[in-house]
Enzyme design. Structure first.
Site, short mmCIF file in Angstrom:
data_model
loop_
_atom_site.label_atom_id
_atom_site.label_comp_id
_atom_site.label_asym_id
_atom_site.label_seq_id
_atom_site.Cartn_x
_atom_site.Cartn_y
_atom_site.Cartn_z
N ASP A 84 -46.56 1.61 174.42
CA ASP A 84 -45.33 2.37 174.63
C ASP A 84 -45.31 2.78 176.10
OD1 ASP A 84 -43.13 4.22 174.15
OD2 ASP A 84 -44.67 5.79 174.25
N LYS A 92 -32.76 44.86 142.18
CA LYS A 92 -32.93 44.55 140.76
C LYS A 92 -31.63 44.58 139.96
CE LYS A 92 -37.49 44.29 141.19
NZ LYS A 92 -38.29 43.08 140.99
N ASP A 134 -46.94 7.61 171.92
CA ASP A 134 -47.08 9.07 171.86
C ASP A 134 -46.10 9.76 170.94
OD1 ASP A 134 -44.89 8.49 173.73
OD2 ASP A 134 -44.86 10.67 173.92
N ASP A 144 -43.01 5.60 178.09
CA ASP A 144 -42.93 7.04 178.44
C ASP A 144 -43.87 7.87 177.58
OD1 ASP A 144 -40.34 7.30 180.27
OD2 ASP A 144 -39.96 5.82 178.69
C1 GDG Z 1 -42.74 41.48 143.62
C2 GDG Z 1 -41.46 40.65 143.74
C3 GDG Z 1 -42.45 39.00 142.17
C4 GDG Z 1 -43.21 47.76 135.70
N1 GDG Z 1 -43.06 48.97 135.17
C5 GDG Z 1 -44.26 49.37 134.70
C6 GDG Z 1 -45.15 48.35 134.96
N2 GDG Z 1 -44.49 47.37 135.58
C7 GDG Z 1 -45.07 46.10 136.02
C8 GDG Z 1 -44.53 44.95 135.23
C9 GDG Z 1 -44.72 43.80 136.21
C10 GDG Z 1 -44.59 44.48 137.57
O1 GDG Z 1 -44.70 45.86 137.36
C11 GDG Z 1 -43.26 44.18 138.22
O2 GDG Z 1 -43.30 42.90 138.73
P1 GDG Z 1 -41.98 42.10 139.11
O3 GDG Z 1 -42.37 40.69 139.37
O4 GDG Z 1 -41.02 42.20 138.02
O5 GDG Z 1 -41.35 42.81 140.39
P2 GDG Z 1 -41.85 43.46 141.81
O6 GDG Z 1 -42.63 44.68 141.60
O7 GDG Z 1 -40.62 43.63 142.61
O8 GDG Z 1 -42.80 42.36 142.49
C12 GDG Z 1 -41.24 39.86 142.46
C13 GDG Z 1 -43.72 39.81 142.22
O9 GDG Z 1 -43.82 40.53 143.44
C14 GDG Z 1 -44.95 38.93 142.06
O10 GDG Z 1 -45.02 37.95 143.06
O11 GDG Z 1 -42.30 38.47 140.87
O12 GDG Z 1 -40.10 39.05 142.61
O13 GDG Z 1 -40.34 41.47 144.01
O14 GDG Z 1 -45.98 43.26 136.11
O15 GDG Z 1 -45.25 44.81 134.09
N3 GDG Z 1 -46.44 48.44 134.57
C15 GDG Z 1 -46.83 49.55 133.93
N4 GDG Z 1 -45.99 50.58 133.70
C16 GDG Z 1 -44.71 50.54 134.06
O16 GDG Z 1 -43.98 51.51 133.84
N5 GDG Z 1 -48.09 49.65 133.52
#
Ligand code: GDG
Length: 703
Positions: free
Chosen positions: A474, A254, A655, A476
């Protein structure tokens, strides 16, 4: 996914998130019962499985490798074994609730082997797979000792989804190089299956975030959360106070240290913003058992301490650092209170935080600074796009964001909101499911092409009724099986007799259409009443006539392609180049077999762009790769042959993919038959050379 699986009356199969040993049987039963009510099927894991499968192979091997952190990737045979066994457990649990005709949607890198495990036991189930993280370039992926197994696992799916096209492209290149499967557009042709791949940029539940943000603004002060009240107090201390937001799991992908350094650089460069701008950094604890995460935590703690130590004062803390997870309500308050979102991953499959920030900006103000390494950057051209390794650039972008006029912020935010609202999580899921059904239909159309007894009867009946027949065959792989040495593939007695019997019928005009050189085919067909088309259509000889060729073809492209082939000759002992009149051929029959295959896939990959840009074609034969002018092929040759003639029955059999030109170009009413159960433009499929001979034998008998 919650609303989605319910909408389809589905079951959710997964690990409930606790270790089996930590609970009594009674507790586990209670968990199972509660999950059962939600149509969830739990797969329980032990501490050892969590350690080796989840923290081990998933998070110490695949996660770093797929995010280009090769130096962090741990190649450990023990964790790999447990990864396989847990994938099998998940597959078995899924199979136990599946019925023929059902569809399954498998998610993410922890379950890469599951699609194949399901498909092999339940071929009549449609399997989709979505990868939430990047798929890396082949050069990175190849370092994995179990690379072939993982790809085979994924290829059990009928549809493979990625966030963005770049990941899909890397996947195609990997499939091509490791297995040499044919890929056309977004379809991978694997033996008797067709697999679709596509990009589906994942969305969010836009309305949920937007409505929650609206509700937050409308709450009376006394009902607001403590965090919100403190945020409001902060703004009251001075009118020009500003907040920059940073939210992620504490993960090395990140780019959190880079972000902190850039913020420090910004404060150093623009002292007028000190005491006014605060970075709110929420780092959610994640994978704390993995050592690289522990080191990262230490680094981030130190950086925050040093920035606050250097620029802070009694009334000013430059970085507010929360190392915990916050409730949804607080998240919304942060999204809606911060002027700038600073999202700078060094790699990120998509990044949903960026989209959630957009959805929560109800008054359309706010600026996003976004890393070009996040998948979401492809959809957010209106953000300030930065390279997360360029601290200066990031510091400048913070300045640009903080000084951006409100009108401009609103204009950019409006575009972003329209887009993110339109392609939300529901649209994303529906698009995926729609494509999954499409994949299923393509596959069943493909299988419907197999010639069964009923179709065979019809084809024979049409043959007997017709009076003037053109038959393109064809050589072969269609009339004869492949031999180790191509020169050994001369016609056997059975074939000579079969052709003679076909030729006897005066209604038949037979043409052998092949990639072979004219001398060989002429010699082999001596005494037969057939026309010959050789070298994929370059040379044509009607029965009793002389050899003719197309004369207006330019060979200037050869100077460009030859050095590429020479390079492959240098790197592949035993291979050599053959220069034909209108094509260049790289032969690798005599090369060490595995190396030959590997290089052939590499060569195809390398030539792919070149050929489409210069109207060339790559012909892939048995241990040969041939590059030739795009204007000549079996299709053009067959069509020329039909010109001004009046046939009432046209049959073409072949084929390999050079025959596809013929299948595509011939008139719609032609009977085109692909040999081998592969994807084709032909109307029908026959499985083997034996089946071809049997089919032709039936025509002879009926005639
Ligand atoms: C993987 C891929 C891809 C975060 N802190 C809190 C919280 N969150 C929630 C956010 C968001 C989620 O977590 C994070 O999603 P991201 O997409 O940013 O990242 P990854 O967790 O690495 O997810 C990523 C994703 O899969 C989907 O395909 O986008 O690239 O790495 O929703 O809101 N939620 C709460 N408290 C927190 O402190 N409630």
């Amino acid at each position: 996914m919650k609303s989605i699986y319910k909408e389809y009356n589905g079951s959710w199969i997964g690990w409930p998130g606790v270790a089996r040993e930590d609970h009594t049987t009674k507790e586990l039963d209670q968990i199972d019962a509660l999950l059962g009510k939600e149509n969830c099927v739990p797969v329980h894991l032990s501490h050892e499985e969590i350690n080796l499968y989840y923290e081990g192979f998933s998070n110490r091997t695949i996660w770093p490798l797929f995010h280009y952190f090769t130096q962090y990737a741990d190649f450990n045979a023990d964790t790999w074994e447990v990864y396989k066994s847990v994938n099998q457990k998940m597959a078995d649990a899924t199979i136990s609730v599946l019925e023929d005709g059902d569809s399954v949607w498998v998610h993410d890198y922890q379950l890469l082997l599951v699609p194949e495990m399901i498909k092999s036991k339940k071929p009549n189930v449609t399997v989709g797979f979505f990868l939430h993280i990047p798929f890396p370039s082949y050069e990175v992926f190849r370092t994995l000792p179990w690379r072939k197994e993982l790809i085979k696992g994924m290829l059990g799916a009928d549809l493979l989804g990625f966030h963005v096209y770049d990941y899909e492209r890397h996947f195609f290149s990997t499939v091509r190089r490791l297995f040499g499967y044919e890929i056309s557009f977004n379809q991978i042709h694997v033996e008797d299956r067709i697999i679709l791949a596509d990009a589906f940029p994942m969305g969010i539940d836009y309305d949920k975030f937007h409505d929650a943000a609206l509700a937050t603004h409308q709450k009376p002060l006394q009902e607001k959360s403590r965090l919100h009240q403190e945020l409001e107090k902060y703004f009251l201390t001075s009118p020009d106070r500003r907040l920059i937001l940073s939210i992620d799991r504490l993960d090395y992908t990140k780019g959190i240290p880079n972000r902190l350094k850039a913020f420090a650089r910004f404060l150093e460069k623009y002292p007028e913003f000190r005491y006014k701008v605060t970075l709110v950094m929420l780092a959610v604890p994640s994978r704390g058992q993995v050592d690289h995460y522990q080191q990262l935590k230490k680094e981030v703690d130190e950086l925050v301490g040093s920035i606050n130590g250097l620029y802070g004062s009694i009334n000013y803390t430059p970085v507010w650092y929360f190392y915990r997870s916050l409730p949804f309500e607080n998240l919304i308050e942060l999204y809606s209170s911060c002027d700038v979102a600073l999202i700078t991953p060094v790699r990120d499959g998509m990044n949903l935080v960026a989209k959630e920030y957009v959805a929560s900006r109800t008054n359309k103000s706010g600026v996003i600074i976004l890393s070009e390494m996040a998948g979401v950057a492809k959809e957010m051209g209106e953000a300030i796009i930065i390279n997360p390794n360029d601290e200066n650039d990031m510091a400048e972008s913070i300045y640009q964001a903080l000084t951006m006029p409100l009108d401009e912020q609103r204009e950019r935010m409006s575009f972003l909101q329209d887009r993110i609202k339109r392609y939300d999580i529901f649209k994303w899921a529906h698009e995926f499911v729609k494509s999954l059904f499409k994949a299923r239909d393509i596959q069943s159309d493909f299988l419907a092409k197999r010639i069964n007894t009923k179709i065979q009867k019809q084809l024979v009946a049409d043959y007997t009724k017709s009076k003037n027949r053109a038959i393109f065959l064809d050589y072969d792989g269609t009339l004869t099986r492949f031999r180790k040495n191509p020169q050994d593939a001369s016609p056997d007695e059975e074939l000579h007799n079969l052709l003679k019997n076909l030729e006897k019928d005066e209604h038949n005009d037979i043409t052998l259409i092949s990639g072979r050189d004219r001398a060989t085919l002429e010699k082999w067909m001596d005494g037969h009443k057939v026309n010959l088309i050789c070298e994929h259509g370059v040379w044509v000889k009607d029965f009793g006539g002389t050899w003719k060729t197309l004369t207006n073809i330019s060979n200037s492209w050869m100077d460009m392609v030859r050095p590429i082939l020479e390079n492959f000759v240098d790197r592949t002992p035993g291979s050599f180049i053959e220069e034909k009149n209108y094509s260049l051929v790289w032969h690798y029959r005599k090369a060490e077999p595995e190396q030959g295959e590997l290089r052939a896939n590499e060569l195809k990959d390398e030539l792919t762009n070149l050929v489409s840009n210069h109207n060339l074609e790559i012909m892939e034969g048995n241990k040969v790769i041939e590059v030739k002018n795009g204007g000549i092929n079996k299709g053009v040759a067959a069509l020329n042959f039909l010109h001004n003639k009046n046939y009432d029955y046209v049959l073409a059999m072949g084929d390999d993919w050079t025959d596809e030109f013929m299948f595509r170009e011939l008139p719609r009413e032609a009977i085109t038959i692909k040999v081998g159960l592969k994807h084709t433009n032909a109307t029908y499929n026959l499985e083997s050379v034996d089946a071809v001979r049997e089919f032709l034998g039936d025509l002879v008998n009926a005639g």
